[in-house]
Scaffold this motif. Sequence first.
Motif, mmCIF file in Angstrom:
data_model
loop_
_atom_site.group_PDB
_atom_site.id
_atom_site.type_symbol
_atom_site.label_atom_id
_atom_site.label_comp_id
_atom_site.label_asym_id
_atom_site.label_seq_id
_atom_site.Cartn_x
_atom_site.Cartn_y
_atom_site.Cartn_z
ATOM 1 N N LEU A 186 48.229 40.948 18.182
ATOM 2 C CA LEU A 186 47.938 41.587 17.291
ATOM 3 C C LEU A 186 46.973 41.888 17.452
ATOM 4 C CD1 LEU A 186 49.851 39.010 15.181
ATOM 5 C CD2 LEU A 186 50.502 41.129 15.813
ATOM 6 N N SER A 223 46.850 36.282 17.082
ATOM 7 C CA SER A 223 48.014 35.542 17.970
ATOM 8 C C SER A 223 48.042 36.339 19.402
ATOM 9 C CB SER A 223 49.711 36.440 17.319
ATOM 10 O OG SER A 223 49.669 35.046 16.789
ATOM 11 N N CYS A 267 54.031 44.386 19.488
ATOM 12 C CA CYS A 267 53.655 42.936 19.387
ATOM 13 C C CYS A 267 54.042 43.117 18.011
ATOM 14 C CB CYS A 267 51.873 43.089 18.249
ATOM 15 S SG CYS A 267 51.254 44.212 17.380
ATOM 16 N N GLN A 307 58.612 35.180 16.972
ATOM 17 C CA GLN A 307 57.653 33.987 17.234
ATOM 18 C C GLN A 307 57.442 33.677 14.916
ATOM 19 O OE1 GLN A 307 55.203 31.910 18.916
ATOM 20 N NE2 GLN A 307 53.585 33.016 17.798
ATOM 21 N N GLN A 321 56.068 38.863 17.000
ATOM 22 C CA GLN A 321 55.677 38.405 16.103
ATOM 23 C C GLN A 321 56.555 37.780 15.121
ATOM 24 O OE1 GLN A 321 52.918 37.423 15.447
ATOM 25 N NE2 GLN A 321 53.077 35.926 13.534
#
Lengths: 400, 81
Positions: free
Chosen positions: A50, A55, A200, A207, A204
Motif C-alpha cells: 500500500l 499494510s 495492493c 484483507q 487489501q
Amino acid sequence: MPSAQGNPASIVIAGIGVAAGRSYGKQALRDVLFGEAPAISPLRRDGRQLPDGTSSFIGLELPDPPELLPARIARTAGLPGRAAIAVLDEAWREAGLEALDPARIGLVVGGSNLMAREQMLAQRDYAGRMAYWPPRHGHMFLDTDIAGLCASAFPIRGFTMSVGGASASGAVAVIQAAEAVRSGRVDACIALGALQDVSCLDLQGFQALGALAEVCRPFDRDHAGFVYGESTAALVLCRADIATEVPYGTLAGWAHLASGNRGPEPSMEGELAAIRASLAMAGLPPEDIEYVNAHATGTPLGDATELAALRAAGLDHARINATKSLIGHGLASAGAVELAATLIQMRDGRLHPTRHLDNPQDPAMGFVRGAPEERTIRTALKLSFGFGGVDTALVIREGA
Amino acid sequence: MDSDAILSIIISQIRIVVPDLADHPIGRADAMADLGLDSIERSEIVLATLEELGLDIPMVQLHGPRNIGELADLLHAKRAG
C-alpha cells in the motif's frame, strides 16, 4: 449414460507445465510438495505494498519467467503473459503438440482481471501525463491478450478464449478444454490457469474480507485465511489416441455448477452437488475415490463447509491434502496448478503433507500431514470453488 | 532543438520499442513501417517523442510524413509554431 461404442472421447492429460512454490518447472513444484520449504516472505513486487505504508502482505513470489519471447514482445507482455509462455512451452514439448495440425489445437485461459498490478503501475507512472498513455494499454489489459500472446508464439489455430470463475478459474478452464476435445471441436486443448498478478488494492480487498492470513493452515483449528502465491500451470488435454507418451491420467468426470451465491460465502449444497455430478459422470461411487486434493484456502468457513460436503458425499475414507498450504493461493491459477500437483503425486506414488495442519478441525478425516506419504493413487478428486458461487469438481483416474 | 536532434529522439525511441534494431543503422530516409514496426509500435514511438518534446497535439495532425526525417521536420515545425 455409457455409450454403446465405449467412450470414444476418453480425455487424458498428456503434458504439464507449471510454475509454483519457488520456481518454474515440474521438478521445482515436486521439491516444494515433498520437502523444500516454501519461499514465503513479504511481497516485494512493485505495486503490492500500500502506498501509504499502512499494510504489507505476506506471500510467495516467483522469480522472473525464463526469457523465451523476443525482447520486443516481452516488453509488452507483462508478468502473466511471460509466465504463461514458460509453462505452455514445458507442457507443449511434453505432449508433443508439434506433431498435431495447429487447426486442431485449442487454448482456454482461465482467469479474469489478470493484469491488475501492471495496470495500477501504469496508472501511477502516467498520472498527470495521460496524453502520452502508450497505445498498447488499449489491448494488453484484456485477459484475451494472454491467449493471443500464446497463439502468436505457438501454432494454436483451433480457437482461443479466456474464461472466468474466480478462484475456480483454472478448473473451469480445464473443463472448457475437456468439453472442446469431447465435442470434437479440437483434438487437443491446452487449459492454462493464468498467473493472477494482483495489485495492493486486490490484496487489501481480500484483507478487508478477512480472507488473508500470515500463515496458511487449511483444516486446522487455528486457521485464519489464505496466503497469496504466484503460480500458473498449463495442462494439455487430448483424446487418448492422440497421446504419444504415457499420459498422467484420464479426466474421467467433471462438474461446474452454480450455487446461487453472489459473494464469497461457500455453499455446502453447491459443493456437494458438484462432487456428486462429477462422480456420476465418471461412473464411480464415492468409496472408489482414494484421494481428494481439496480447495482448502484456510479460511474457517470455507474449510468447514468443504469438510461438511466431503462427509455428506461419503468421502470420509479418502486421503486429503491441501496444496495451498505449500504454494499459497494462486487465485485464477489454483485449480489448474493443483490439478497438476494431483497428477504429479499420482505419477510419483506419494502424497504431500498439509503444512501447518497441527490441530485438525476434524481428526476423523484422512488428512495427510507431517511427512509425505507413499501411496498408489488410482482415483482422485480435485475440488475448486470460486467467489460468486462457482463450484467445480474433477475426477481423475490413473492411466489412459 | 533542431530537426536532427528530434530525429535522434525518434531513433532512440524506435530502439526502445524494437530492441532488435539496436545495432541497425537508422537514418532520415527510413520509414517506420519499412523497419517492420506495426501501427501500435509506431503510435507508441510518436507519443513518447511528443512527450520528450513537451508537445501535446492530436495524432491526426501528424499524418503525412513519408519517413522519420519528414516526421522530425514536421515536429520541429510544430514546436516552433
